[in-house]
Design an enzyme around this catalytic site. Structure first.
Site, mmCIF file in Angstrom:
data_model
loop_
_atom_site.group_PDB
_atom_site.id
_atom_site.type_symbol
_atom_site.label_atom_id
_atom_site.label_comp_id
_atom_site.label_asym_id
_atom_site.label_seq_id
_atom_site.Cartn_x
_atom_site.Cartn_y
_atom_site.Cartn_z
ATOM 1 N N ASP A 1 0.817 -1.214 0.000
ATOM 2 C CA ASP A 1 0.000 0.000 0.000
ATOM 3 C C ASP A 1 0.850 1.263 0.000
ATOM 4 O OD1 ASP A 1 -2.086 1.791 0.322
ATOM 5 O OD2 ASP A 1 -2.180 1.513 2.492
ATOM 6 N N ASP B 1 -2.191 5.731 -5.128
ATOM 7 C CA ASP B 1 -2.503 4.861 -3.999
ATOM 8 C C ASP B 1 -2.829 3.454 -4.494
ATOM 9 O OD1 ASP B 1 -3.225 3.732 -1.620
ATOM 10 O OD2 ASP B 1 -4.969 5.011 -1.268
#
Length: 688
Positions: A293, A500
């Site tokens: 992430d 992201d």
């Protein structure tokens, strides 16, 4: 994943030219000088330990082409520090490289090659004897390299001609290579425009530039520069060298999961997420799946101390199994085994939260052993969750989250997986790259230490990170355009966008969503007088046919363009990247009884507070699938190239994938057709 989100020759001469080109080009690159950290349980890998095998790899590549062999087929090209357990290094190759290094080192110091065991790879047990025929080949190659350097520098009309160096295995050649690297880096730091190789041999200078200290970074420099050297050599040879260097990148395959969102017994959308394997602890590694992430910065794993259904549904971390783990305070202060920090941390991920304490352990990428010198491993601080909210963690198969955000986003530098990896492996190129396959049958992956050029369908361009002190991989957005229409909210250049990997949608500021919907929408069918067979009406058959159209295949949709600054190619999204699959049935304002079928964009409304602010976009899966992205940790910049989906490889498929042909939001993309950006010439709206 961040809040808010929805989880998110040709022969020897060719190599000599490439090496020379790399040395000359170094003045235009930025070198990262990693700092070392000191840990009580496990000391970081020192520069001296990792330098030898990496330099060996570079020399082995040179030697392989000298002998007419394919570099990719030479096991010696795989650094022992970065090799996976399944990679074996032949004893012949090891002896050749060891011999070459020993002879070169001996030439520098005037000693016998056999008296230099420190040159041996840390993984070579027991030390192998040196071959008497290999070293002269490499020394000769370095001599030719020196001659080529002299020829290049003497060709400048501004410099007087000088005698070329003798083409022999003189002891001056090896240190001169390090000297050249040092001088080039020095020129880069000073912003020098000259690219000439220094003609003064190191023996005649006592300056710091003549020090062989830069040698540990030789392999990383070559890896970074070989891709760009393709324009100075044949495409075929460039591909060979690129394949050789990228084949050793620590890479983790990513699995995609679909989670259905149900409303009144009907699936209305799918959430998606990508995850891969890691293992933590030693000597008995504990296996986990994690989301890699870029929107967070901690490694978070459920703890055996967590007894909730959410935690017990996943693999949980047990620190007592690892002999090298120990508890720590939030600031990294060691605690006695069996103790626990008096502090805890709470982290928000989308609509969920985790709370936990802290341990120190070694984490490795999936497929890499727990060896101290392994480039796929790093010692770091870990957040062990003792509480995990049911939503959304109970919905997904992955166990935890591995944050790859910048260090400013973490509790401290020790919590940053990639930050610690870069520090503990100084020879590693401080970059990681993300590739998302277009279909579920392809293979998605994340690589550390560089990028794979074969995954790029265009040249790579770099964009600086905006406000890196916030910790996010974000870029400045100078304009947002829908076709030729400029979005007012970003017309002044004040918008930003975060890349992201934990978000499956394209996120947009809430105040801009309405305008984006209106500008992006396309009508499929208009029924001014409703359904029927009369004038101005639409028949049931026509309505059914229109409703079955996949909006993502429309060729009349506008490009959604993010302009990143003057001289920088834009990010451009096609209808398949932003449309919902199924047309919406909508009323027509001011026309009683009228309705229409319209293709609508699939956007995630954002309400981000300062310091991110209300004009920030989140570029999730649609952008990361369209573009191959590279994240440069040292230079704080992001690289973009149009992703090459012509050969996505063969993956293991997705978890919970919808049936083929599903028209639910979040369903897999339809069969590929030529898109606007593919039809454009390079350098227009795509990465050039």
């Amino acid at each position: 994943m961040m809040a808010p989100s929805n989880l998110l020759g040709n022969l020897r001469r060719t190599v000599l030219v490439v090496l020379l080109s790399s040395l000359l080009l170094l003045a235009s690159s930025t070198e990262h000088e990693p700092e070392h950290c000191s840990f009580l349980a496990q000391a970081p890998i020192s520069t001296a330990t990792t330098a030898a095998p990496d330099v060996a790899s570079a020399l082995a590549a040179l030697k392989g082409v000298q002998q007419g062999s394919s570099p990719a087929a030479d096991p010696a090209l795989v650094s022992p520090a970065a090799a996976e357990p399944r990679v074996s290094v032949s004893s012949t190759a090891a002896r050749d490289v060891a011999s070459a290094l020993a002879s070169l080192k001996a030439a520098q110091q005037g000693s016998s090659p056999a008296a230099e065991p420190g040159l041996m790879s840390p993984a070579a047990e027991p030390p192998v004897s040196a071959s008497t025929t290999t070293a002269p080949d490499v020394a000769s190659a370095l001599a030719e390299l020196k001659a080529a350097q002299w020829a290049a520098s003497s060709s400048s009309p501004s410099k007087p001609a000088s005698a070329p160096p003798a083409a022999s295995s003189s002891p001056s050649f090896a240190p001169d290579l390090a000297s050249t690297l040092a001088a080039a880096r020095h020129a880069a730091k000073d912003g020098a425009s000259s690219r000439q190789v220094p003609q003064t041999p190191p023996a005649a200078s006592s300056s710091a530039e003549a020090s062989p200290a830069p040698a540990p970074h030789l392999a990383a420099d070559l890896m970074a520069l070989f891709a760009g050297a393709g324009q100075k050599m044949s495409t075929e040879n460039a591909r060979v060298m690129s394949t050789t260097l990228t084949s050793t990148l620590p890479t983790v395959k990513l699995t995609k999961q679909y989670v259905p969102i149900d409303k009144n017994g009907h699936v209305i959308a799918y959430k998606t997420v990508y995850f891969g394997k890691v293992h933590v602890g030693s000597p008995q590694p504990q296996d986990f799946t994690v989301v890699f992430d870029t929107g967070s910065a901690h490694l978070v794993l459920p703890s055996t101390a967590c007894k909730s259904n959410t935690c017990t549904a996943h693999r949980r971390y047990n620190e007592t199994i690892s002999s090298i783990s120990y508890p720590i305070e939030h600031d990294g202060t060691p605690l006695p085994r069996g103790a626990s920090s008096s502090h805890s941390v709470s982290i928000v991920f989308g609509t969920g939260t985790v709370a936990g304490t802290f341990v120190r352990d070694r984490a490795c990428l999936g497929g890499f052993s727990q060896g101290i010198g392994n480039a796929g491993c790093t010692s770091m601080n870990v957040v062990v969750a003792k509480e995990m909210s049911e939503q959304p963690f109970s919905l997904f198969h992955f166990d935890g989250i591995l944050g790859l955000g910048l260090e400013a986003l973490a509790l401290g530098p020790g919590y940053s997986f990639f930050g610690q990896m870069v520090k503990q492996h100084p020879a590693m190129l401080p970059r990681f790259s993300v590739f998302l396959a277009r279909t579920d049958q392809g293979e998605s992956s994340i690589s550390f230490g560089g990028h794979d050029e074969s995954k790029a369908a265009s040249d790579l361009y770099w964009v600086p990170v905006a406000l890196p002190e916030l910790g996010y991989w974000q870029v400045q957005v100078h304009q947002v355009r829908i076709g030729d229409e400029i979005l007012d909210d970003c017309a002044d250049g004040g918008c930003r966008a975060i890349l992201d990997t934990g978000t499956s949608l394209l996120g947009a500021p809430r105040q801009a969503v309405k305008s984006l919907h209106q500008l992006l929408s396309r009508d499929v069918l208009l029924a001014l007088k409703g359904a029927g067979s009369g004038e101005g009406q639409v028949t049931a058959e026509a309505g059914k046919e229109a409703a079955s159209q996949d909006c993502r295949l429309r060729d009349d949709g506008a490009l959604l363009i993010f302009e990143l600054g003057p001289g920088i190619p834009s990010i451009a999204l096609d209808p398949e990247d932003y449309f919902r699959p199924k047309p919406f049935n909508m009323t027509v304002p001011g026309e009683p009884g009228a309705w229409k079928l319209s293709c609508r964009s699939l956007l995630l409304p954002l309400d981000l507070e300062e310091p991110l602010g209300p004009r920030t976009f989140i570029l999730g899966e649609p952008v990361l699938r369209k573009y191959y992205t590279i994240y440069d940790w040292a230079s704080r910049r992001i690289g973009f190239a149009t992703a090459d989906h012509s050969n996505d490889g063969e993956g293991e498929g997705a978890v919970g994938a919808p049936q083929a042909g599903s028209m639910v939001a979040g369903a897999p993309l339809p069969v590929l057709k030529q898109t606007h950006t593919q039809a454009n010439a390079p350098g227009k709206e795509i990465a050039a």
